[in-house]
Structures are given as C-alpha cells and as structure tokens.
Design an enzyme around this catalytic site. Structure first.
Site, PDB file in Angstrom:
ATOM      1  N   HIS A 260       0.827  -1.220   0.000  1.00 36.38           N
ATOM      2  CA  HIS A 260       0.000   0.000   0.000  1.00 36.38           C
ATOM      3  C   HIS A 260       0.859   1.266   0.000  1.00 36.38           C
ATOM      4  O   HIS A 260       0.366   2.334  -0.321  1.00 36.38           O
ATOM      5  CB  HIS A 260      -1.051  -0.014   1.115  1.00 36.38           C
ATOM      6  CG  HIS A 260      -0.564   0.270   2.499  1.00 36.38           C
ATOM      7  ND1 HIS A 260      -0.250  -0.718   3.414  1.00 36.38           N
ATOM      8  CD2 HIS A 260      -0.348   1.436   3.139  1.00 36.38           C
ATOM      9  CE1 HIS A 260       0.115  -0.161   4.552  1.00 36.38           C
ATOM     10  NE2 HIS A 260       0.072   1.146   4.417  1.00 36.38           N
TER      11      HIS A 260
ATOM     12  N   ASP B 119       1.347  -7.727   2.323  1.00 37.80           N
ATOM     13  CA  ASP B 119       1.424  -6.287   2.045  1.00 37.80           C
ATOM     14  C   ASP B 119       2.878  -5.818   1.875  1.00 37.80           C
ATOM     15  O   ASP B 119       3.433  -5.163   2.748  1.00 37.80           O
ATOM     16  CB  ASP B 119       0.737  -5.527   3.183  1.00 37.80           C
ATOM     17  CG  ASP B 119       0.399  -4.093   2.809  1.00 37.80           C
ATOM     18  OD1 ASP B 119       0.954  -3.587   1.821  1.00 37.80           O
ATOM     19  OD2 ASP B 119      -0.418  -3.478   3.518  1.00 37.80           O
TER      20      ASP B 119
ATOM     21  N   SER C 103       3.968   2.206   8.464  1.00 31.64           N
ATOM     22  CA  SER C 103       3.775   1.219   7.417  1.00 31.64           C
ATOM     23  C   SER C 103       5.084   0.999   6.684  1.00 31.64           C
ATOM     24  O   SER C 103       5.747   1.958   6.296  1.00 31.64           O
ATOM     25  CB  SER C 103       2.732   1.698   6.420  1.00 31.64           C
ATOM     26  OG  SER C 103       1.484   1.284   6.849  1.00 31.64           O
TER      27      SER C 103
HETATM   28  N1  ARG Z   1      -4.589   0.386   7.651  1.00 29.39           N
HETATM   29  C1  ARG Z   1      -3.307   0.429   7.028  1.00 29.39           C
HETATM   30  C2  ARG Z   1      -2.733   1.840   7.117  1.00 29.39           C
HETATM   31  O1  ARG Z   1      -3.223   2.637   7.850  1.00 29.39           O
HETATM   32  C3  ARG Z   1      -3.348  -0.083   5.641  1.00 29.39           C
HETATM   33  C4  ARG Z   1      -4.026   0.811   4.639  1.00 29.39           C
HETATM   34  C5  ARG Z   1      -4.045   0.335   3.232  1.00 29.39           C
HETATM   35  N2  ARG Z   1      -4.922  -0.775   2.992  1.00 29.39           N
HETATM   36  C6  ARG Z   1      -6.243  -0.677   2.693  1.00 29.39           C
HETATM   37  N3  ARG Z   1      -6.927  -1.778   2.554  1.00 29.39           N
HETATM   38  N4  ARG Z   1      -6.867   0.465   2.532  1.00 29.39           N
HETATM   39  O2  ARG Z   1      -2.141   2.433   6.276  1.00 29.39           O
HETATM   40  N1  GLU Z   2      -1.087   1.226   7.637  1.00 28.08           N
HETATM   41  C1  GLU Z   2      -0.515   2.286   8.396  1.00 28.08           C
HETATM   42  C2  GLU Z   2       0.461   3.137   7.565  1.00 28.08           C
HETATM   43  O1  GLU Z   2       0.276   3.311   6.395  1.00 28.08           O
HETATM   44  C3  GLU Z   2       0.094   1.736   9.617  1.00 28.08           C
HETATM   45  C4  GLU Z   2      -0.993   1.376  10.483  1.00 28.08           C
HETATM   46  C5  GLU Z   2      -1.096   2.268  11.662  1.00 28.08           C
HETATM   47  O2  GLU Z   2      -1.710   3.348  11.599  1.00 28.08           O
HETATM   48  O3  GLU Z   2      -0.537   1.846  12.666  1.00 28.08           O
HETATM   49  O4  GLU Z   2       1.366   3.737   8.080  1.00 28.08           O
END
Ligand code: ARG
Ligand code: GLU
Length: 716
Positions: free
Chosen positions: A86, A221, A651
């Site tokens: 991502h 990921d 991330s």
């Molecule tokens: N929750 C993760 C973050 O905050 C992954 C985000 C990307 N993935 C998604 N399915 N939208 O970045």
């Molecule tokens: N998916 C998040 C990022 O893009 C990390 C998840 C979080 O917020 O801890 O940094």
C-alpha cells in the site's frame, strides 16, 4: 489461598508494570539514557549504538522515510528496499493500465534493466539528529508573543541553513513536546527510486478494505524498490547511467521465524499521535470530530463502492481513492470504540486531578500552571463549532470530490496569473500538465458527479447556516440533487476532459477569464472565500491559543514526571518502539493467536468476493504444500501481531528480532487498539506484521523472482 490484600496489591503492581511495558515511540539518540536497559531485559541482545550511531554504520542507516508518509528498509547491499504494497501503491498504479494491469497481475522486474523509474518518489536517510533546543531558545528569555515566535523562526532558519551544508543535505528543525524542545534532523535524499516487484493485489491487498485494520489478517502487504545513485554513490536525479546504491548498512533477513514472547523492535517514521491531550479534547473527538467525519465518508464510500462494482475500469480508477478514504474512516470507528472502552475521558480527568494536586502543592507552580486546565475548558468549548465547520469543509470541499479539487487549483491559478511573469508561467506549466494527466487518468464523471451532489447536500443540511455563504444556501435550496449534476456539474469545463482541453488548451488570459462564469468554479469560490474569511481565521486563532496552552501543560507534565522517561508525540521522525510477539483478547471470552497462516487464506478464498479471490497459482502452491525453506513444516506463516506502539507512517517499517535481523514488515494495527494514537492500552494495542518468510515465499515460489534472494543475507 493468597490473602485478599496481597492479591489486590499484586494485581495493582502487575497492571502498573504492564501499563508502561510497551507504550512509547522513543528517540533513537536517547535510547542509551532511557530504554536500553529495559530493552535488554526484555531480550534485546545488541546495544543502543547498534541502532543509532553517527560515526559507524548502524540500523538507522538501513531505514528510509519512503515517499511522504511511509517507511522502508534496505535488505541488500545493492539498494534493494522492501516496504508495503500500500506504500508502493501509487507507483504500481501509475505504471498500470488495462493492458499492463500491474495492480491486478503484479509486477516483477527480471533484471535491473526492467526496473521502473518513479518520478516524484524520493527516499530519505537520516544522517544525524540532535537536540538543538538551546540554540533555538537562544536570546529569547526576554521575548513573548510575535517577537518570540519570530526569533525562534530565525534561529531555526540559521540552524537549518548551516546543517544543509550548501544543499548537500535536507535539514529540518522540528518541535518536540509541543515546542518545549527542538531537534534538528539532517537527511540525505535519493530521488531515483525504481519499482522492482509487487505481488498482485489479490496477495498484496488480500482482504482489502474488508480486513483492513483487523486481525486475523492474511495480507502479503509488500513491494520492492531499488535506490539508484550516481557513480560516486551520491544522490542524483534519474539517469540511465545511475547505479544501484550501496548502503552503509542493510538488514539481514531471518528465516528463523518467531515464537510467542520474542523481543521485537520497530524502527520507522510514525506520523502523528496526540498522547497528551486534555480531557476536553478527547471528549470532543469522541462526541463530534470522529462521528462527523465518519458520517461524511460513509456517504462518499457507499457511492464509490456501487460505481466500482459496476465497472472494472472505474474500479482501477477509484481503487486508490477508495482505499485512502476508507482507511481513516475505519480507523476512526475503532478509535471511538477503544476510547469508550478505556473510559479515556475519565482517565484523562483523573490524570488532570493529579496534575492539579501537584500544581497546588507549590505557589510557584500555581503561578505558572494554575490557569492551564481551566483555560482548556474555555478554549475547547469555543472551538467546537469551528471544528465542525472545518471538518465539513475539509472533508467535502477540499477533498470530497475530484471536480472541486481541480477547481481549487484553477481558482488559485486564475487569481495569481496576472502577477506572474512570462518565465514564471512557463516554468509551472509542466508540473500542472503532469498533474492534469494523472487527474484525467483516474477520473470518472458519472461517479464524481454523484459524489458531488450528495456531499454538497450534506454540507447544506449539517453545517450551521451561519457558517455557510448566502449564495450557496440559496443555490442548494433551489436545486434537486439531479439538478446539481445536470445544471451545475455538467455545465462546467472541469467535468469533461475533451471540453476542458478545448477550452483550456492554452493557458492564457483569455481562457482563464472564461473561468469566471464557470458554475463549478463559482460554487467553489463562494464556499472557499467564505470559509477563508469567516471561519478559518477564528478557527486558527483558537487553535493557536490551544497550542500555546498545550505547550505550557506539556511543560508542567514534564516537570511533574521528572525521572520517568516520556516520549514526544510522533512527528514523522525516526522512532524506536519495542515490545513482544504476542496475541491478545479482543473481547470477553475471545483469544487471538499471534500468527496467521496460508490455511486462513484458503479458508477465506471465494472467487465471487473481490477481496478474497485467491490467485490460482497460490492455491496450487498450497495444495502441493510447496513452501520450500520458508514454511514451518507443512504450514506457511503469513502475518503476526506484536505489542509495538506504532501509528500511520510506520507502514513498511522493519520489525527486528533480538539479534538485529529482519523478521517482518509492519503494515497495520489491530482495530481494538487504534485508539493508541490518543491513549495506549497494553492489553489490546497490537501492530500487525507481515512475516518476512511469506514475502520471501511469494518472491521465490509464486513470482519466480528468486534471483532477488541472492543479494540478501538470509539467516537460518
Ligand atoms: N490500515 C493500514 C494503514 O493505515 C493499511 C491501509 C491500506 N490498505 C487498505 N486496505 N486500505 O495504512
Ligand atoms: N497502515 C498504516 C500506515 O500506512 C500503519 C498502520 C497504523 O496506523 O498503525 O502507516
């Protein structure tokens, strides 16, 4: 049987100890002073200098700020970096089309020559950081207000100028603890960063937005990039003559796997946390801020989802937009639940009672801090209506629809145009053109006009009428949502690429003047100008007063907590979090194990559900149990959870074992713990990590790009 009082004492001491066990995003330069003893007690086998050292290669030299908001790490001596899928998403998407759909099918360069350059993508290495508070505060003791701010800004400029070494480095001074301290960060910036590999979304985004923020998780990921440098191993803009960068340090990759209770450490660039807010702020987030933003995005996402289901081309165009809109939307919902369960507002009030007691015990403290908490009470109640108006403005006018964001650019352009010289006009054209290309590539009129009509109606219904311009109120009351689409949206030059290019083909006085009567630009201007003059100034003024008060409060907390290490809120600078591999109890009667496997992917497999459609090749590898050296017998590990305090920006962060080897790549947090940006709960806050063995398995067995493993240092 243990006597009751002893039992209670034991429980209390137990929770107290746990309560501070894993919270914290620590400064790499202060590990030696504050954390290393504890880290070693928890199993870490190396030293603070192995993590951060300015004179010798250390782990910090193997970590990069990837793009503008992710982390990545070096895994070979030839500039190879791994980050999240991502985080590489924009790059992968920018190379994708219906013919070369790398999002769907994945991308693997089979040699250096096939790696794809990414204009606009940069990675930053931290060369050094240092506490410059004394220099920032020099000659400020007698100043206050604007004069103080101006002197601090001037001091910062001269520190940054000196540290940039005539432009060889990027130097930034950032406030910590709300300006009670300042640190200098010096970076080396590389801009030739090429895409090396990415699994198909059905692996890299497996579970999609359905599983996002959740455990159990099965997402592969990750994506791979390579940093290129000039012949002297120095940063250089893209050139076919550049060569793979030779890093000072890269992480050995562990094949050894993980056990429950193992020490883990995360190095990375956490973006933003607010751990020291007063109770009023937390109450307002819970009662107003989070619910408002969730409601607005609910509406937008439901429209996008319907459109994307209808047409695969719309799915490609809007998948990144959907993901970024839904990401915070889902987090806010977890955050609200977590704050309520923790009784966070009451916990803040209890802490404030302790603070007041400490203040009142000493008249000099009363003079300095006596007004702080009552002032928060007044300021936050004044702020509430402005926050509401600002949230709606940002969510709807600023980033709600494609067309309004394009109108915003041309609004500024048209206003500035007369004052620009011919040379300046020519200079900005290429960037604007590039932006427009990206814009049209991911634009679908039928989708965006629905969002436009729905969101503007919501704006009209929900925002206090005194925060809406008269013209807008009249317009919306007189038009149905369909009218908004046909009479406003479709009449705009911004609604259609062909019309736009015909009308705006040449950027000149005449063409720009035509915009004055464009219905969408007019609408945007009405909303924007009103907000900028009637809402924003007061909103900013109140926020500034709150910041100022928060700085005083923070100073008081630091004084009261003297002797106990405090970590500054995340601010997108390099931090170290440490904890253990461990599962958790998400709810009464429920236990989550700390790892997931390929079996779980097969259990979720469903060709009819986009997020769970497993690639045939992966099914085959599973059926044959062909896991090579990456499996645990006939089980293939996929993800694990650990108790490291992380947030957005972490991330792609390296997850390191006790010996400094890479065991995983951080990519998410568990839903029950997303309130950790405001309040950390050691029992429920877990980060979610891609097991590095799954990434290796995908590269080697799934993609047939095993040649990439030759440049890594694999540790059995
Ligand atoms: N929750 C993760 C973050 O905050 C992954 C985000 C990307 N993935 C998604 N399915 N939208 O970045
Ligand atoms: N998916 C998040 C990022 O893009 C990390 C998840 C979080 O917020 O801890 O940094």
């Amino acid at each position: 049987m243990i006597k009751k009082t002893i039992l209670i004492m034991w429980v209390l001491l137990g929770t107290l100890k746990i309560a501070f066990a894993h919270e914290g995003m620590w400064l790499p330069t202060l590990l030696k002073k504050y954390n290393i003893a504890d880290m070693q007690k928890q199993g870490f086998k190396l030293t603070a200098q192995d993590i951060y050292n300015v004179n010798h290669a250390s782990m910090k030299d193997a970590v990069v700020l990837f793009g503008s908001g992710c982390t990545g790490e070096l895994i070979s001596g030839q500039g190879l970096i791994i980050t999240n899928h991502h985080c590489g998403y924009d790059a992968i998407q920018s190379h994708s089309s219906l013919e070369h759909d790398y999002l769907t099918n994945g991308f693997w360069a089979m040699s250096n020559q096939e790696e794809l350059p990414n204009p606009g993508l940069a990675v930053r290495f931290l060369d050094r950081m240092e506490d410059v508070s004394a220099r920032v505060f020099a000659d400020t003791a007698h100043l206050s207000g604007d004069a103080l701010a101006a002197r601090i800004a001037e001091n910062i400029r001269s520190i940054e100028k000196e540290a940039s070494d005539s432009g060889s480095f990027e130097a930034t001074v950032k406030p910590l603890f709300y300006g009670n301290q300042y640190f200098l960060y010096v970076y080396q910036v590389f801009t030739d960063v090429r895409l090396v590999g990415a699994p198909p979304s059905a692996i890299g985004k497996f579970g999609g937005d359905t599983d996002n923020w959740m455990w159990p998780r099965h997402t592969g990921d990750f994506s791979l990039f390579r940093i290129y440098a000039n012949k002297d191993n120095k940063p250089a803009s893209y050139s076919p003559d550049n060569v793979p960068y030779k890093p000072k340090k890269f992480f050995p990759v562990s094949l050894g796997g993980i056990q429950e209770g193992d020490f883990t450490m995360v190095l990375g660039y956490p973006g933003r946390t607010s751990e020291y807010l007063p109770s009023q702020a937390v109450a307002q987030i819970l009662a107003q801020g989070d619910p408002d933003k969730v409601k607005i995005r609910d509406l937008k996402l439901s429209i996008l989802a319907e459109q994307m289901k209808r047409d695969p081309l719309i799915r490609i165009k809007y998948s990144a937009k959907y993901a970024s809109t839904s990401n915070a939307w889902k987090k806010w919902q977890g955050e609200m639940k977590g704050l309520i369960r923790l009784n966070a507002v009451q916990m803040k009030k209890d802490y404030e009672a302790r603070f007041s007691q400490w203040v009142n015990a000493d008249p000099s403290r009363v003079a300095q801090y006596g007004n702080t908490l009552p002032r928060f009470e007044t300021l936050y109640s004044q702020l509430a209506p402005y926050t509401k108006a600002a949230d709606y403005y940002q969510e709807i006018v600023q980033r709600g629809t494609d067309i309004l964001s394009l109108a915003a650019i041309f609004d500024t352009l048209e206003k500035r145009w007369p004052s620009l010289s011919t040379a300046e006009r020519e200079k900005m054209k290429p960037a604007l053109l590039a932006h427009l290309n990206e814009y049209w590539k991911d634009f679908d009129q039928a989708t965006d006009e629905k969002v436009f009509a729905a969101l503007l109606n919501l704006y009209h219904n929900d925002v206090d009428p005194k925060f809406q311009p008269e013209g807008f109120k009249k317009l919306i009351s007189s038009l149905s949502p369909t009218d908004l689409q046909t009479k406003i949206y479709r009449k705009s030059v911004f609604a259609n690429q062909a019309v736009f290019e015909k009308t705006m083909g040449q950027l000149n006085d005449q063409n720009l003047k035509k915009l004055a009567s464009d219905p969408v630009l007019k609408l945007y201007r009405d909303l924007h100008d009103f907000y900028a003059t009637q809402v924003e100034p007061m909103f900013m003024q109140l926020q500034q007063q709150i910041e100022q008060n928060q700085k005083t409060y923070m100073g008081g907390i630091m004084e009261m907590e003297q002797g106990r290490p405090l970590f500054p809120d995340a601010n997108k600078t390099l931090r170290v979090a440490y904890g253990k591999v461990e599962g958790y109890h998400p709810a009464d009667g429920v236990t989550y194990t700390y790892y997931s496997t390929l079996n779980g992917i097969m259990e979720k497999d469903n060709p009819d559900v986009y997020d769970y459609n497993v690639p045939q090749k992966l099914r085959d590898l599973f059926a044959q149990k062909d896991f090579g050296q990456y499996g645990m017998g006939n089980v293939m590990p996929v993800c694990f959870t650990a108790s490291n305090h992380t947030t957005g920006g972490n991330s792609g962060s390296p997850v390191i074992d006790a010996n400094g080897n890479l065991i995983g790549v951080n990519f998410d947090r568990c839903w029950e713990g997303t309130m950790s940006d405001i309040m950390f709960d050691p029992d429920r806050c877990r980060n979610i990590v891609l097991d590095i063995r799954y990434a290796l398995f995908i590269i080697d067995k799934f993609a047939g790009a095993g040649y990439l493993l030759n440049e890594m240092e694999l540790k059995k």
